[in-house]
Write an enzyme that holds these catalytic residues in place. Structure first.
Site, short mmCIF file in Angstrom:
data_model
loop_
_atom_site.label_atom_id
_atom_site.label_comp_id
_atom_site.label_asym_id
_atom_site.label_seq_id
_atom_site.Cartn_x
_atom_site.Cartn_y
_atom_site.Cartn_z
N CYS A 1 5.12 -0.23 8.09
CA CYS A 1 5.70 1.09 7.79
C CYS A 1 7.21 1.04 7.73
O CYS A 1 7.83 1.80 7.00
CB CYS A 1 5.23 2.11 8.81
SG CYS A 1 5.54 1.57 10.50
N GLU B 1 2.43 9.54 12.28
CA GLU B 1 3.31 8.41 11.93
C GLU B 1 2.96 8.01 10.51
O GLU B 1 1.90 7.44 10.26
CB GLU B 1 3.09 7.24 12.91
CG GLU B 1 3.44 7.55 14.34
CD GLU B 1 4.93 7.58 14.61
OE1 GLU B 1 5.71 7.03 13.80
OE2 GLU B 1 5.34 8.17 15.62
P1 NAD Z 1 -4.29 5.94 4.68
O1 NAD Z 1 -3.53 7.20 4.79
O2 NAD Z 1 -4.99 5.65 3.44
O3 NAD Z 1 -5.40 5.85 5.82
C1 NAD Z 1 -5.10 5.99 7.19
C2 NAD Z 1 -6.36 6.41 7.93
O4 NAD Z 1 -6.71 7.73 7.51
C3 NAD Z 1 -7.57 5.54 7.67
O5 NAD Z 1 -8.30 5.38 8.86
C4 NAD Z 1 -8.38 6.36 6.68
O6 NAD Z 1 -9.75 6.06 6.79
C5 NAD Z 1 -8.09 7.76 7.16
N1 NAD Z 1 -8.25 8.82 6.15
C6 NAD Z 1 -8.27 8.71 4.80
N2 NAD Z 1 -8.44 9.92 4.23
C7 NAD Z 1 -8.51 10.82 5.23
C8 NAD Z 1 -8.66 12.23 5.28
N3 NAD Z 1 -8.78 12.97 4.17
N4 NAD Z 1 -8.68 12.84 6.49
C9 NAD Z 1 -8.55 12.11 7.63
N5 NAD Z 1 -8.41 10.77 7.64
C10 NAD Z 1 -8.39 10.13 6.46
O7 NAD Z 1 -3.24 4.79 5.07
P2 NAD Z 1 -3.46 3.21 5.05
O8 NAD Z 1 -3.45 2.74 3.64
O9 NAD Z 1 -4.60 2.85 5.93
O10 NAD Z 1 -2.14 2.71 5.79
C11 NAD Z 1 -0.94 2.45 5.13
C12 NAD Z 1 0.05 3.57 5.32
O11 NAD Z 1 0.26 3.79 6.72
C13 NAD Z 1 1.42 3.28 4.77
O12 NAD Z 1 1.91 4.41 4.10
C14 NAD Z 1 2.28 3.00 6.01
O13 NAD Z 1 3.66 3.23 5.86
C15 NAD Z 1 1.66 3.91 7.00
N6 NAD Z 1 1.96 3.47 8.34
C16 NAD Z 1 2.85 4.19 9.10
C17 NAD Z 1 3.20 3.76 10.36
C18 NAD Z 1 4.18 4.51 11.21
O14 NAD Z 1 4.31 4.19 12.38
N7 NAD Z 1 4.87 5.49 10.69
C19 NAD Z 1 2.65 2.57 10.86
C20 NAD Z 1 1.75 1.87 10.06
C21 NAD Z 1 1.41 2.32 8.81
#
Ligand code: NAD
Length: 476
Positions: free
Chosen positions: A276, A242
């Site tokens: 999101c 997601e």
């Molecule tokens: P992010 O991608 O920076 O981080 C998400 C998670 O991934 C965190 O737990 C982070 O620690 C982990 N992570 C970071 N690097 C990684 C790697 N290399 N490998 C594995 N895991 C890793 O996102 P964020 O800033 O925490 O969240 C915001 C984003 O999430 C926005 O783009 C938003 O649109 C999206 N989002 C999507 C939905 C949906 O349902 N589609 C819902 C909520 C948020």
């Protein structure tokens, strides 16, 4: 961290501070987990999973209800911590997120007892064919900070109801919320190893969870670039992704303009725009533009920026520097290319952190501006004008990622025609993009960088289980 039925420090002994976006003060210190810690969690989960899967669906239903009860018993405490660590207003939003978190466990409890499969007609008289749904095994779950209780609970509730064991990596800035949610799961009584919480940097512990051969499937909610990295690391595994939004809302000239402005404005500013499916772009027909702007500015004026712990605040700080920098960069790009910032436009001084942004409205946005091309994830309503229906659809579809779209029109035929042509996983008619009911399927459209698979009610259970076909010989 909670690994193999014990609270534990990182194998390295390292810790990470969590600073409140509200006060700028230290909220908690959590372990900076390592790849080795993930390995221990995966081994524990692998040992525990078969026994847990041996419980009946009705026993796991009762567990999920007990978790929901534990969450609601600690409702105010969870919401207070959520506000301090994430930044969302306590009264207007945090209490509601706790309620939805409990609701996900209730929903999974009900759905798992009704998850039926098929008896398939056999082409061979001597055989009978049936299908069963089984847990996938050890499920890796990686979650973001914007809804640090509700989003993990979507995976945890369905994952546990279905009989998976879980290794969960939460976002670093809201890891304290993850510890509290794990405590609620433990209060409900769960065998050691079935749930494991590993805090740390995503690039280390998240990466290890995605790639670990002992993790059978991966659920990830977060940004599109990280989602792609996770997808590569988890190559060959079932993946529920997601990702980022940049969702458009289109307002046609025959729309109820006041309603469209109210709903898309709220969709842009709620949770400080860190959703999101936030209204990231508003495409307005030229003939109704001026009226729309008046109404939108009124909505922006209603969002009261302030300390999110106080009762009348409806807009709190951003969670961290990343959306703040993104907001500044997108505003700068728009100003340089000729857009007009009507209200807001920069962080407000006089607060303990530089993360307090007022509701911001930007007019004369064009398709080549970053507001149209990238997700901003901050409290901003960028407005683009269009003349022809086809032009609106083309601009809406021009963004690389698009999760949800909103369409306002009184013309039912147009609503359907446009909805079918939009490259979104969900289209809300006469609602903004930021509207969702948790039991309905939610996820990105193919061809967009917004995700793979569907979350929501029984659809999450379908993703977190696998179908097995059983063929039985019954003789002549
Ligand atoms: P992010 O991608 O920076 O981080 C998400 C998670 O991934 C965190 O737990 C982070 O620690 C982990 N992570 C970071 N690097 C990684 C790697 N290399 N490998 C594995 N895991 C890793 O996102 P964020 O800033 O925490 O969240 C915001 C984003 O999430 C926005 O783009 C938003 O649109 C999206 N989002 C999507 C939905 C949906 O349902 N589609 C819902 C909520 C948020």
């Amino acid at each position: 961290m909670w690994i193999d039925g014990e609270w534990t420090a990182a194998s390295s002994g390292d810790v990470m501070p969590i600073t409140s976006p509200v006060t700028g003060e230290l909220v908690a210190t959590v372990p900076r987990g390592t790849r080795e810690d993930v390995g221990r969690a995966v081994e524990a989960a692998r040992r525990a999973q078969p026994g847990f899967a041996g419980l009946t669906a009705f026993e796991r239903r009762d567990l999920c209800h007990r978790i929901a009860d534990a969450i609601l018993r600690r409702r105010e405490e969870l919401a207070r911590h959520l506000t301090l660590e994430q930044g969302k207003p306590y009264h207007a939003e945090a209490l509601g997120e706790v309620d939805v978190t409990a609701q996900f466990f209730r929903m999974a409890a009900e759905d798992i007892t009704r998850l039926e499969t098929a008896v398939i007609p056999s082409s061979d008289r001597t055989k009978r064919v049936v299908t069963i749904r089984q847990p996938r095994g050890v499920y890796g779950v990686i979650t973001p900070w914007n809804f640090p209780l509700a989003i993990p609970s979507e995976y945890l509730s369905a994952g546990l109801a279905a009989g998976n064991a879980i290794v969960w990596v939460p976002a670093p800035t809201t890891a304290g919320c993850a510890i509290k949610l794990t405590e609620c799961v433990l209060e409900a009584g769960i065998p050691p190893g079935v749930i494991n919480l590993v805090t740390g940097e995503g690039a280390e512990v998240g990466d290890e969870v995605a790639g670990h051969p002992g993790v059978a499937a991966v659920g990830f909610t977060g940004s599109s670039p990280t989602g792609l990295a996770v997808s590569r690391r988890a190559a060959g595994k079932p993946q529920l992704l997601e990702l980022g939004g940049n969702s458009p809302t289109i307002v046609f000239e025959d729309a109820d303009v006041a309603q469209a402005a109210r709903r898309s404005g709220r969709g842009a500013f709620r949770n400080a725009g860190q959703i999101c499916d936030s209204t990231e772009r508003i495409l307005v027909h030229r003939r109704v533009h001026d009226q729309f702007m008046d109404e939108l500015l009124a909505v922006a004026g209603e969002f009261r920026l302030g300390d999110p712990r106080t009762e009348n605040t409806t807009l709190g700080p951003l969670n961290n520097d990343r959306p703040a920098r993104q907001m500044d960069r997108h505003l700068e790009d728009a100003r340089q290319k000729g857009a007009r910032v009507i209200v807001g436009g920069s962080a407000q001084s006089g607060f303990p952190t530089p993360l307090y942004y007022p509701a911001t409205v930007v007019d004369r946005v064009r398709p080549d501006m970053l507001f149209n091309l990238e997700e901003t994830f901050a409290p901003v309503a960028p407005v683009l004008v269009f003349d022809a229906d086809d032009e609106a659809v083309a601009v809406a579809n021009s963004a690389p990622s698009m999760l949800v779209a909103g369409v306002f029109t009184r013309d039912l035929r147009k609503a359907f025609r446009v909805a079918e042509r939009l490259d979104a996983g969900i289209v809300n008619l006469n609602e903004s993009s930021a509207y969702w009911q948790p039991h309905t399927p939610f996820g990105g459209a193919s061809g967009k960088a917004s995700g793979v698979g569907r979350l929501g009610g029984k659809y999450t259970l379908l993703e977190m289980t696998q179908l097995k076909t059983l063929v039985m010989d019954v003789g002549e």
